[in-house]
Design a protein around this motif. Structure first.
Motif, mmCIF file in Angstrom:
data_model
loop_
_atom_site.group_PDB
_atom_site.id
_atom_site.type_symbol
_atom_site.label_atom_id
_atom_site.label_comp_id
_atom_site.label_asym_id
_atom_site.label_seq_id
_atom_site.Cartn_x
_atom_site.Cartn_y
_atom_site.Cartn_z
ATOM 1 N N PRO A 319 22.523 5.357 -28.499
ATOM 2 C CA PRO A 319 21.501 4.993 -27.620
ATOM 3 C C PRO A 319 21.790 3.531 -27.104
ATOM 4 C CG PRO A 319 20.449 5.085 -30.027
ATOM 5 C CD PRO A 319 22.222 5.683 -29.918
ATOM 6 N N GLN A 322 23.433 3.760 -24.082
ATOM 7 C CA GLN A 322 22.776 4.465 -23.088
ATOM 8 C C GLN A 322 21.920 3.092 -22.379
ATOM 9 O OE1 GLN A 322 19.855 8.047 -22.282
ATOM 10 N NE2 GLN A 322 20.305 7.508 -24.218
ATOM 11 N N ARG A 323 21.457 2.598 -23.186
ATOM 12 C CA ARG A 323 20.494 1.411 -22.721
ATOM 13 C C ARG A 323 21.075 0.599 -21.908
ATOM 14 N NH1 ARG A 323 20.240 -3.447 -24.624
ATOM 15 N NH2 ARG A 323 21.202 -2.802 -26.494
ATOM 16 N N HIS A 460 16.438 9.924 -20.070
ATOM 17 C CA HIS A 460 16.476 9.269 -21.143
ATOM 18 C C HIS A 460 17.053 10.587 -22.300
ATOM 19 C CE1 HIS A 460 16.334 6.781 -24.765
ATOM 20 N NE2 HIS A 460 15.373 7.834 -25.422
ATOM 21 N N SER A 462 18.073 11.807 -25.973
ATOM 22 C CA SER A 462 17.932 11.195 -27.426
ATOM 23 C C SER A 462 18.187 12.244 -28.316
ATOM 24 C CB SER A 462 16.573 10.924 -27.553
ATOM 25 O OG SER A 462 15.709 11.667 -27.289
#
Length: 511
Positions: A319, A322-323, A460, A462
């Motif tokens: 993550p 990704q951020r 997003h 996840s």
């Protein structure tokens, strides 16, 4: 009970196979090369390293041998010389700089001759005039980055449709990825517009790609070791492989013939119509165009799917990556539009992320095997003519001396820092070497990049939570020439209401 007639009929064939292996063994024992063969696992009499050859995940065994024996490893399987290269530097020295003698492919009876992939996939053509002709035809369409630019609108439109499909049905990402890749390639190759659901040509290409992987799986078909088994009667026990080959060949013929017959002369530039128009005066060119178009379609149907699906797996597991990627998009592009191919140079972290996708779990863990056309000497070793030379691409891209913490997904390794150079670009190794480099490299690179950039802009990704518990994806990949992530669960949601509205507004723009 087997009738005596069957045994009598097969006796000459059996003796011939045994005789060939014994003859190869005698030559190996009594031929003394001036230089030593490379080191490798201990060989048994006659069968050599037959029992050592891995049945799956060959790249892991090759890497293990590399640690034990060195960058170049020798095996002999029933008289066939096999060279494993575990060093990227060595692979470049051999397959790039000596490409004039390392550009052939080994002959494989089942997938090549019986199923017929030697007619369609450039990756398995023997080196010669036909390979050069097909590569020239494909180069006409997608041979350079500048040529790919004219297809950017097509690729971007297909990816916007992909976003909408994910938004409506986020639980079947792999299915949507296959439709995305199939839509792009079929439009480029034939000007064909795929159906919204269950397009027959996408399904056929998927089926043929799966059968291709099975056809060339190491050790899957004994006829590759003993080609004379091709002449065993199809009714003989254990000869079911012959009926399978007939069916797989028929499927491949359909994948080449049917879409070729539907070429519609679309205004969108497409490979088949363009070449037919420019070469209409040549009576024999149609067959070449048909099979080179099929090479383009089938060659790209599986590889890009694997890479984009790997991207979704990586984003599920990392993550923070990704951020960081989304922060770059928001800063450079903003949230009022989607990225386009023209934005690529302004998004270095996204570019590094795509490179890391290709490195982290390469689509082809072991590169296509090369065949040496004459005796060679390299690194102090004798490499015999006819040897099958296999680059361990996964090993190159997971060498801890080159890529720090290679099992981790870390795009920043490809961005130079003060006092530290960027890691070698994975694209230099994962698309092949020398004269056998993938002719669709620029299309694959461009398509994968825009898929990743658009997905990051609006979604997003996840880990899934079920019954209050986080479902941890397992990083597991299939083996074979083309490797895919095992199915995994992830949750895909719009990043915001604005992102969701942006997807819908793009739909209006497309219409």
């Amino acid at each position: 009970m087997v009738p005596p007639l069957v045994s009598a009929a097969l006796l000459p064939l059996t003796l011939a196979c045994v005789g060939i292996v014994f003859f190869k063994y005698v030559i190996l024992v009594f031929t003394k090369p001036r230089l030593p063969l490379p080191p490798g696992p201990r060989r048994l009499p006659i069968i050599g390293n037959l029992l050592d050859m891995p049945k799956q995940k060959e790249h892991l065994k090759f890497t293990e041998w590399g640690k034990k024996y060195g960058d170049i490893v020798y095996l002999n399987v029933l008289g066939t010389h096999i060279i494993i290269l575990n060093s990227a530097k060595l692979a470049v020295e051999v397959m790039d700089k000596k490409s004039n003698i390392y550009s052939d492919r080994p002959h494989l009876e089942y997938g090549g001759e019986m199923v017929g992939y030697n007619r369609v996939l450039l990756s398995h053509f023997p080196y010669g005039n036909r390979l050069r002709k097909y590569r020239r035809l494909i180069h006409h369409l997608i041979g350079s980055r500048s040529q790919i630019k004219r297809f950017h609108p097509l690729v971007e439109k297909a990816n916007r449709e992909f976003l909408r499909r994910i938004l409506k049905d986020p639980n079947h990402a792999q299915h949507h990825i296959r439709n995305l890749v199939g839509r792009i390639i079929l439009k480029m190759a034939y000007g064909y517009d795929t159906q919204e659901h269950d397009d027959p040509f996408i399904k056929l290409a998927e089926q043929v790609s799966r059968q291709f992987a099975l056809s060339f799986a190491p050790g899957a078909f004994l006829v590759d070791v003993f080609p004379l088994l091709r002449y065993v009667p199809s009714w003989f026990p254990g000869a079911q492989f012959k009926g399978t080959a007939v069916q797989w060949r028929r499927n491949m013929d359909d994948a080449a013939n049917i879409p070729f017959g539907l070429t519609d002369g679309s205004n969108v530039p497409n490979f088949t119509s363009d070449l037919l128009e420019k070469n209409h005066s040549q009576s024999d060119i149609e067959v070449d165009i048909k099979w080179s178009a099929a090479s383009l379609t089938l060659g790209g149907a599986d590889t890009s799917v694997s890479a984009v699906y790997s991207f979704f797996l990586a984003m599920t597991l990392y993550p923070d990556v990704q951020r960081k990627a989304q922060e770059e998009i928001d800063k450079v592009i903003g949230t009022d539009r989607l990225p386009t191919s023209a934005d690529r140079d302004a998004l270095p972290y996204i570019d590094a992320l795509v490179t890391e996708v290709l490195r982290w779990n390469p689509v082809s863990p072991i590169g296509g095997p090369h065949r040496l056309r004459q005796d060679d000497e390299h690194a102090g070793y004798y490499i015999p003519k006819g040897a099958t030379v296999i680059p361990n691409v996964w090993g190159f891209l997971h060498d801890p001396e080159v890529y720090e913490n290679p099992s981790e997904f870390e795009p920043s390794r490809f961005i130079p820092k003060e006092g530290k150079l960027a890691a070698p670009d994975a694209r230099e190794y994962c698309f092949g070497f020398g004269r056998r480099i993938c002719p669709g490299v620029h299309l694959a690179d461009s398509s994968i990049w825009i898929s990743c950039a658009l997905s990051l802009a609006v979604f997003h990704i996840s880990k899934t939570v079920e019954d209050g518990k986080v479902v941890e994806p397992v990083v597991e990949y299939t083996g074979g020439l083309v490797s895919h992530p095992a199915p995994f669960k992830c949750t895909i949601k719009p990043r915001s209401a604005k992102a969701e509205a942006l997807i819908s507004s793009e739909e209006l723009n497309d219409n």
